[in-house]
Design a protein around this motif. Structure first.
Motif, PDB file in Angstrom:
ATOM      1  N   UNK A 300       0.909  -1.313   0.065  1.00  0.00           N
ATOM      2  CA  UNK A 300      -0.018  -0.016   0.077  1.00  0.00           C
ATOM      3  C   UNK A 300       0.809   1.328  -0.045  1.00  0.00           C
ATOM      4  N   UNK A 301       0.336   2.460  -0.702  1.00  0.00           N
ATOM      5  CA  UNK A 301       1.243   3.441  -0.887  1.00  0.00           C
ATOM      6  C   UNK A 301       0.397   4.812  -1.070  1.00  0.00           C
ATOM      7  N   UNK A 302       0.676   5.691  -0.738  1.00  0.00           N
ATOM      8  CA  UNK A 302       0.053   7.049  -0.923  1.00  0.00           C
ATOM      9  C   UNK A 302       0.724   7.738  -2.142  1.00  0.00           C
ATOM     10  N   UNK A 303       1.946   7.766  -2.358  1.00  0.00           N
ATOM     11  CA  UNK A 303       2.564   8.232  -3.425  1.00  0.00           C
ATOM     12  C   UNK A 303       3.436   6.819  -3.908  1.00  0.00           C
ATOM     13  N   UNK A 304       3.701   6.867  -5.487  1.00  0.00           N
ATOM     14  CA  UNK A 304       4.722   5.810  -6.016  1.00  0.00           C
ATOM     15  C   UNK A 304       5.624   6.709  -6.686  1.00  0.00           C
ATOM     16  N   UNK A 305       6.954   6.545  -6.388  1.00  0.00           N
ATOM     17  CA  UNK A 305       8.011   7.324  -7.069  1.00  0.00           C
ATOM     18  C   UNK A 305       8.667   6.090  -7.990  1.00  0.00           C
ATOM     19  N   UNK A 306       8.652   6.487  -9.255  1.00  0.00           N
ATOM     20  CA  UNK A 306       9.258   5.593 -10.426  1.00  0.00           C
ATOM     21  C   UNK A 306      10.369   6.288 -10.674  1.00  0.00           C
ATOM     22  N   UNK A 307      11.388   5.501 -10.585  1.00  0.00           N
ATOM     23  CA  UNK A 307      12.723   5.755 -10.948  1.00  0.00           C
ATOM     24  C   UNK A 307      13.843   4.628 -11.388  1.00  0.00           C
ATOM     25  N   UNK A 308      13.199   4.185 -12.763  1.00  0.00           N
ATOM     26  CA  UNK A 308      13.763   3.261 -13.645  1.00  0.00           C
ATOM     27  C   UNK A 308      14.782   3.598 -14.460  1.00  0.00           C
ATOM     28  N   UNK A 309      15.264   4.856 -14.456  1.00  0.00           N
ATOM     29  CA  UNK A 309      15.991   5.289 -15.810  1.00  0.00           C
ATOM     30  C   UNK A 309      15.600   6.566 -16.558  1.00  0.00           C
ATOM     31  N   UNK A 310      16.315   6.865 -17.373  1.00  0.00           N
ATOM     32  CA  UNK A 310      16.088   7.947 -18.383  1.00  0.00           C
ATOM     33  C   UNK A 310      16.481   7.663 -19.763  1.00  0.00           C
ATOM     34  N   UNK A 311      15.703   8.359 -20.710  1.00  0.00           N
ATOM     35  CA  UNK A 311      15.946   8.172 -21.967  1.00  0.00           C
ATOM     36  C   UNK A 311      16.449   9.561 -22.677  1.00  0.00           C
ATOM     37  N   UNK A 312      16.931   9.502 -23.674  1.00  0.00           N
ATOM     38  CA  UNK A 312      17.325  10.586 -24.638  1.00  0.00           C
ATOM     39  C   UNK A 312      16.368  10.944 -25.536  1.00  0.00           C
TER      40      UNK A 312
END
Length: 312
Positions: A300-312
């Motif tokens: 359970x979460x109130x906020x989900x932070x997605x940090x799986x990388x970046x793209x050009x």
């Protein structure tokens, strides 16, 4: 102080570049200058690659225009990356220290409270000072700054949809693309930057979430997860690999880093894959399975932070 140091560094940089420019002219004997209203160089993107390139090219005598769609120079690092995150890291560390460390050092007080609005305004002030500093350097070096979204219309032409409305056509002998990178999400997980956020959204949350799940145990996820954990959120990091910090980090460093973060209150689920995020009546539910594909579980979460990388 940061702005003053930045300006001093660029002042020295200018002096060196002007000297190099004079030497270059003597050595080559020529420069490809524009004629009429055309530019020698159009740079698309005002981040660390774009704005530094624009200033240097102008110091070498070229007629330069820089197009930036954000409306603020400095790119991801200055606007929604390194600078604002370090501001929150520093201030959240002070708050955490006041709560958990100062009494042990003989510093006593009755209570400590946090004003998140003031903390965020402090962050924005730091960013604004630095972006304005770069704009001043553009003016000093006669770099034209166009705020808008640029689209290539030919090998030497650009159409800009201006942020203030309207359109501008730009002709240049050379066009340099310095558009940087953008965040990515996982398939089926749509970012709204309110409750399911990227690093950008995590820098401007309006309140401290009671529970936060961070998808991805790389440096960005750990940095921002530690900020919100110190501010009072129950943070759980879900990582597919068997160690934190991303590929290439030293195993001993990763081990000790995790131990420090656990002391700050972060929880970790290693070798775990996120299969989806569902909205419920009370918030969000993060569905996971073990990396091997078994042992389904939900958080359970109130906020989900997605940090799986970046793209050009």
């Amino acid at each position: 102080l940061k702005l003053a140091l930045l300006l001093l560094a660029f002042a020295i940089f200018q002096a060196v570049m002007m000297s190099c420019r004079q030497q270059d002219v003597l050595l080559t004997g020529r420069r490809f200058f524009s004629s009429g209203s055309a530019y020698d160089l159009c740079i698309v993107g005002g981040g660390p690659g774009g704005y530094v390139g624009a200033i240097k090219a102008a110091q070498l005598g070229l007629k330069v225009v820089c197009v930036e769609r954000r409306g603020a120079l400095g790119g991801t690092c200055l606007n929604v990356g390194c600078i604002p995150s370090k501001s929150l890291l520093n201030n959240s560390a002070l708050y955490h220290q006041a709560q958990h460390d100062l009494k042990a050092r003989g510093i006593n007080f009755t209570s400590v409270s946090m004003d998140l609005d003031v903390m965020m305004k402090n962050k924005e002030k730091s960013v604004d000072q630095l972006t304005k500093g770069i704009e001043m350097l553009f003016k000093m070096n006669k770099v034209t700054y166009v705020k808008g979204h640029g689209t290539l219309t030919g090998p030497n032409s650009l159409s800009v949809s201006l942020l203030d409305g309207g359109e501008e056509k730009i002709e240049a002998k050379n066009i340099m693309l310095a558009t940087g990178s953008d965040v990515v999400s996982l398939p089926g997980i749509e970012l709204d930057e309110k409750t399911i956020v990227s690093s950008t959204g995590a820098l401007k949350l309006e309140k401290v979430p009671e529970k936060m799940t961070v998808i991805g145990g790389g440096v960005i996820g750990l940095e921002l997860g530690s900020v919100w954990a110190r501010l009072g959120s129950q943070v759980t990091v879900v990582e597919f690999m068997d160690s934190i910090g991303g590929l290439g980090i030293d195993a001993e460093v990763a081990k000790n880093f995790m131990a420090l973060l656990k002391k700050q209150g972060l929880n970790f689920k290693m070798k775990t894959k996120v299969t989806g995020v569902e909205r419920t009546g009370s918030g969000l539910k993060v569905n996971t399975v073990a990396a091997a594909g078994d042992s389904p579980e939900s958080l359970d979460a109130d906020v989900v932070l997605v940090c799986v990388g970046r793209r050009e």
